[in-house]
Design an enzyme around this catalytic site. Structure first.
Site, mmCIF file in Angstrom:
data_model
loop_
_atom_site.group_PDB
_atom_site.id
_atom_site.type_symbol
_atom_site.label_atom_id
_atom_site.label_comp_id
_atom_site.label_asym_id
_atom_site.label_seq_id
_atom_site.Cartn_x
_atom_site.Cartn_y
_atom_site.Cartn_z
ATOM 1 N N ALA A 167 1.023 -1.261 0.122
ATOM 2 C CA ALA A 167 -0.157 -0.158 0.038
ATOM 3 C C ALA A 167 0.767 0.729 0.214
ATOM 4 C CB ALA A 167 -0.935 -0.274 1.102
ATOM 5 N N GLU A 202 5.081 -5.321 7.344
ATOM 6 C CA GLU A 202 4.049 -3.875 7.836
ATOM 7 C C GLU A 202 4.404 -3.715 9.214
ATOM 8 O OE1 GLU A 202 2.669 -6.551 5.813
ATOM 9 O OE2 GLU A 202 1.313 -5.913 4.434
ATOM 10 N N GLY A 238 0.909 -4.679 1.253
ATOM 11 C CA GLY A 238 -0.623 -5.294 0.505
ATOM 12 C C GLY A 238 -0.162 -5.502 -1.544
ATOM 13 N N GLU A 253 -0.497 -9.033 -0.169
ATOM 14 C CA GLU A 253 -2.020 -9.308 -0.801
ATOM 15 C C GLU A 253 -2.587 -9.760 -1.849
ATOM 16 O OE1 GLU A 253 -2.203 -6.535 2.891
ATOM 17 O OE2 GLU A 253 -2.748 -7.927 3.810
#
Ligand code: HXC
Length: 258
Positions: free
Chosen positions: A65, A132, A109, A112
């Site tokens: 992200a 993260e 992300g 993911e």
């Protein structure tokens, strides 16, 4: 429709989507994920599209992200906008077959997003991680859930708690990745796999995908019952009749997606 952060190319009935923010290693900004979600909406209802390949660049599938976008957000910003459910999870609920073709970094992300695809084909350069924790947060798009189901508790804990990266060989060994290919053949291999799928009956492929995905959500007996219902349902399709007739008649099936 034109996109600022994505490239779309059609290869027959296969849509090749390339994440395209090279200056930020394809960091998944809100604008990018909104575009991806809108594009998937369009592809899902397009009968000319039978499967999707999602890829990034040679250096990064996606480095996570967008940290620069997130860094000043507070709880209310993420809670009220339900970050990330609305856009990111669109890929997980996409009904047509999807393949992630991963080279370079697939972090946070990015990892993911790759896991939301039906399977991952990785270049030997691929590196997966859920780092993260190193920036003071935890995975928020399925990294603690899908990764654990895919590779088991011990490896998932190792990755989520230490933030270490896993190379492509380890990812293939532990089942995160279905196939490992030389980097220069990644797109070719992913398109070939998607093209093979696109030659099947589209509704039958959707049923197969739905049934496999059910395995992650139900106890075994319930999953088996679900599979049995869909298996029986294939007998209501013209394509099931055509597929078996073609086998017996020693010819290629001519599926009509009905
Ligand atoms: C914003 C990013 C970024 C990210 C890289 N960039 N990752 N920008 N968000 N996630 C930017 C850098 O700031 C830099 O831009 C440019 O991309 C190149 O990156 P470098 O760091 O200079 O490259 P390199 O030294 O090769 O290192 C590559 C890397 C590193 C190891 C992948 O960039 C890295 O650690 N990135 C962050 C990985 C991460 O923590 N991901 C998880 C994010 S949190 P400038 O302009 O500065 O040169 C997350 C939560 C998801 O994903 C939860 C669900 C929403």
């Amino acid at each position: 429709m034109s996109y600022e952060n994505l490239l779309l190319e059609m290869h027959g009935k296969v849509a090749l989507i390339t994440l395209n923010r090279p200056q930020a290693l394809n960091a998944l900004s809100p604008a990018l994920t909104a575009e991806l979600s809108a594009l998937l909406d369009a592809l899902e209802t397009d009968d000319g599209v039978a499967a999707v390949v999602l890829t990034g660049s040679e250096k990064a599938f996606a480095a996570g992200a967008d940290i620069k976008a997130m860094k000043d957000w507070g709880y209310m910003d993420v809670y009220k906008s339900d970050f990330i459910t609305a856009t990111w999870e669109r890929l997980a609920s996409f009904r047509k077959p999807s393949i992630a073709a991963v080279a370079g970094y697939a972090l946070g992300g990015g990892c993911e997003l790759a896991m939301m695809c039906d399977f991952i084909i990785a270049a030997d350069s691929a590196r997966f991680g859920q780092p993260e924790i190193t920036i003071g947060t935890i995975p928020g798009a399925g990294g603690t859930q899908r990764l654990t189901r895919f590779i088991g508790k011990s490896k998932a804990m190792d990755m989520v708690l230490t933030g270490r990266l896993m190379d492509a060989q380890e990812a293939e060994r532990c089942g995160l990745v279905s196939r490992l290919v030389p980097a220069d053949r990644l797109i070719e291999e992913a398109l070939a796999a998607a093209t093979k799928i696109a030659q099947m009956s589209a509704p039958i492929a959707m049923m197969a995908k739905e049934s496999v995905n059910r395995a992650f959500e139900t106890p075994l007996a319930e999953g088996i019952r679900f599979e049995r219902r869909l298996f029986h349902a294939t007998f209501a399709t013209e394509d099931r009749r055509e597929g078996m007739a073609a086998f017996v008649e020693k010819r290629k099936p001519d599926f009509k997606d009905r």
